[in-house]
Structure formats: C-alpha cells, structure tokens
Motif scaffolding. Sequence first.
Motif, PDB file in Angstrom:
ATOM      1  N   ARG A   1       0.816  -1.213   0.000  1.00 15.76           N
ATOM      2  CA  ARG A   1       0.000   0.000   0.000  1.00 15.76           C
ATOM      3  C   ARG A   1       0.852   1.267   0.000  1.00 15.76           C
ATOM      4  O   ARG A   1       0.330   2.359  -0.208  1.00 15.76           O
ATOM      5  CB  ARG A   1      -0.945   0.000   1.204  1.00 15.76           C
ATOM      6  N   VAL A   2       2.123   1.117   0.292  1.00 13.78           N
ATOM      7  CA  VAL A   2       3.027   2.262   0.167  1.00 13.78           C
ATOM      8  C   VAL A   2       3.247   2.517  -1.323  1.00 13.78           C
ATOM      9  O   VAL A   2       3.655   1.622  -2.063  1.00 13.78           O
ATOM     10  CB  VAL A   2       4.380   1.980   0.862  1.00 13.78           C
ATOM     11  N   ARG A   3       2.988   3.724  -1.768  1.00 14.74           N
ATOM     12  CA  ARG A   3       3.090   4.050  -3.193  1.00 14.74           C
ATOM     13  C   ARG A   3       4.346   4.881  -3.440  1.00 14.74           C
ATOM     14  O   ARG A   3       4.373   6.068  -3.143  1.00 14.74           O
ATOM     15  CB  ARG A   3       1.849   4.813  -3.662  1.00 14.74           C
ATOM     16  N   LEU A   4       5.377   4.240  -3.935  1.00 15.94           N
ATOM     17  CA  LEU A   4       6.598   4.933  -4.335  1.00 15.94           C
ATOM     18  C   LEU A   4       6.909   4.524  -5.771  1.00 15.94           C
ATOM     19  O   LEU A   4       6.981   3.323  -6.087  1.00 15.94           O
ATOM     20  CB  LEU A   4       7.764   4.565  -3.409  1.00 15.94           C
ATOM     21  N   ALA A   5       7.106   5.508  -6.635  1.00 17.76           N
ATOM     22  CA  ALA A   5       7.258   5.224  -8.063  1.00 17.76           C
ATOM     23  C   ALA A   5       8.445   4.324  -8.360  1.00 17.76           C
ATOM     24  O   ALA A   5       8.425   3.542  -9.313  1.00 17.76           O
ATOM     25  CB  ALA A   5       7.389   6.545  -8.834  1.00 17.76           C
TER      26      ALA A   5
END
Length: 295
Positions: A254-258
């Motif tokens: 769920r952590v959104r890092l590109a």
Amino acid sequence: MDRPELPLHHLHAFAVLAEELHFGHAAVRLGIAQPPLSQQIRRLEERVGHPLFHREPGRISLTAAGRELLPAAQRALAGVAAGLAAARDAGSGRTGRLRIGFAASLALTVLPGLLRAFLERFPEVRPDIREMTTAPQLAALHDGTIDVGLLREPHSGEAELGFATVLTEPFVAVLPSAHPLASLRSVPLARLADSPFVLLPRAAGPGLYDQITDLCAGAGFTPRIGRHAVEWLTVCALVEAGLGVSLAPASIRRVRLAGVAFRAITPGTARTRVAAAWCRDDPNPVVANFLATLP
C-alpha cells in the motif's frame, strides 16, 4: 459536632412530594406507604429547622423553605443519577480510554477497520493511538502504559500476556523498480542472495526479523544487511534509492513509491502473523470489549 449528611432517600421523597403535592400520590410513586413518607418529610424538616410544606385540609403546598430547597434537591438527585450512569458505563467498558500501540505498517491495513468496528459499538470510548514497533509495545504492555498492542510475530515466553491473531499475510520482495528481478511476477527467493538487504533492526521486532532471516536461510543464504531502518516507509525509501532489497509483509504494497516494485516470492508459503496483545490480569472492561470486536 457536624450533623450527619441528609439521607438521599429523604431528598427523593421530598422532590416527589413537591411534584405531586399529594401524600397519597407521592407514596404510590415512591412505592412506600403513606406513614413512612410522612416520617421522612418530618425528619427532613427537622434537619432544615422549618416546615417544607403547608398542610391544609385537602391540599398541601410548598413553604418558602421548601421552594428554596427543591431546586437544590433536584440538582443533587440528578447529579447522583448521572454519576451512577457514568459508573455503570465505565464498569461495563462503554466509556473510558483505550490506549493502543500499533506497528506502523498496520496503519495501512487492519488498524482503520479495527478502530471503526470498535467505535461503532462503543462510541463513547476515547482511543489513544500510539505508533511503536513490537519490542516497545511489549515493554509498554508490561509497564501499563498501553492497554492493547497490535504487533507482528510476538515472541513466545510472554506468559503474562494474552495474544489473539488478527490476520496472517504472505511476504513480498521489495525491489528497486530498475532491479532485474522486478520484471518477474514472482521472485525466487534464492535469487536475492547477492543483493544487500534493508531491514528493520532486530531489536524493533525480533520475531519478524528472525522469520525473514529464517526464510533466507531456507533458500540457502544469509542475508547481507546493508542498511537498517526503523519504519517500513523508510525501508521502502532506501530501496527506492537503490541501497538494497527487502522482504516485507504483503501489506507494505500500500506504500506508493514510483521507484519501488513489490513482487510475490517463491516459495510463498510463509506467512507473518499480526496479533492483538494484552495483559491477562488487566481488569479494564474496555480491553475486553475491544477484544470482543476483533474479527
């Protein structure tokens, strides 16, 4: 010497009689005979030192002393009733404070749902939410600074604590998006052997740390720890920066890092457990109510 406090039932009898202005009707409301009611009013008048009612054939009315006493008596009775209701609510766990420690990754998964389910049933309870890793949660439970912990892989040997599994979830590989293995849908764990790892320090959560290193050992290698980070978000940021790879609970996705890719691992049978923990001898009824709402 100070005179004893007024019995509460005398004030109650007075307030009811002041409303009814009829001894018979007031006695029926109070569930007593008329003579005991008259005795209670007489004792109250003796304590005041003045009559509280004008008694005339067929009717009674409040005296000046009675009119002055009535609002004070009503406030006292209302205060006692409110206090009794508050005591009942606290004794049943419907009100009060619940101090919850939680692992940071659970803010992305189970914590919102658990809190919502609990507060829907017990909206008067005040939650006190504290982010902390597993080891500090266990210490806080022992010293009484939190009531419930939501943590991962608690170690055995905590005889004073109770544990209830909230969920289990698989592990995923956390990779820089440019990593050669990021193109795979599922990463063979053994192929991470040559990469440096970014992990939480063992002191933050010994059970989870040992489970990750045991997974690597089962794949034939000992992970080479390049960096430690106290929070999973920081782990992901360091992976994005190209400082290593990691293994993490699947909820980390769920952590959104590109610049970060999350991939299943093979073998993928291992699962990490999230548990609620509490002191077994804690008499706090709010804790019991929280545990009763767990899925």
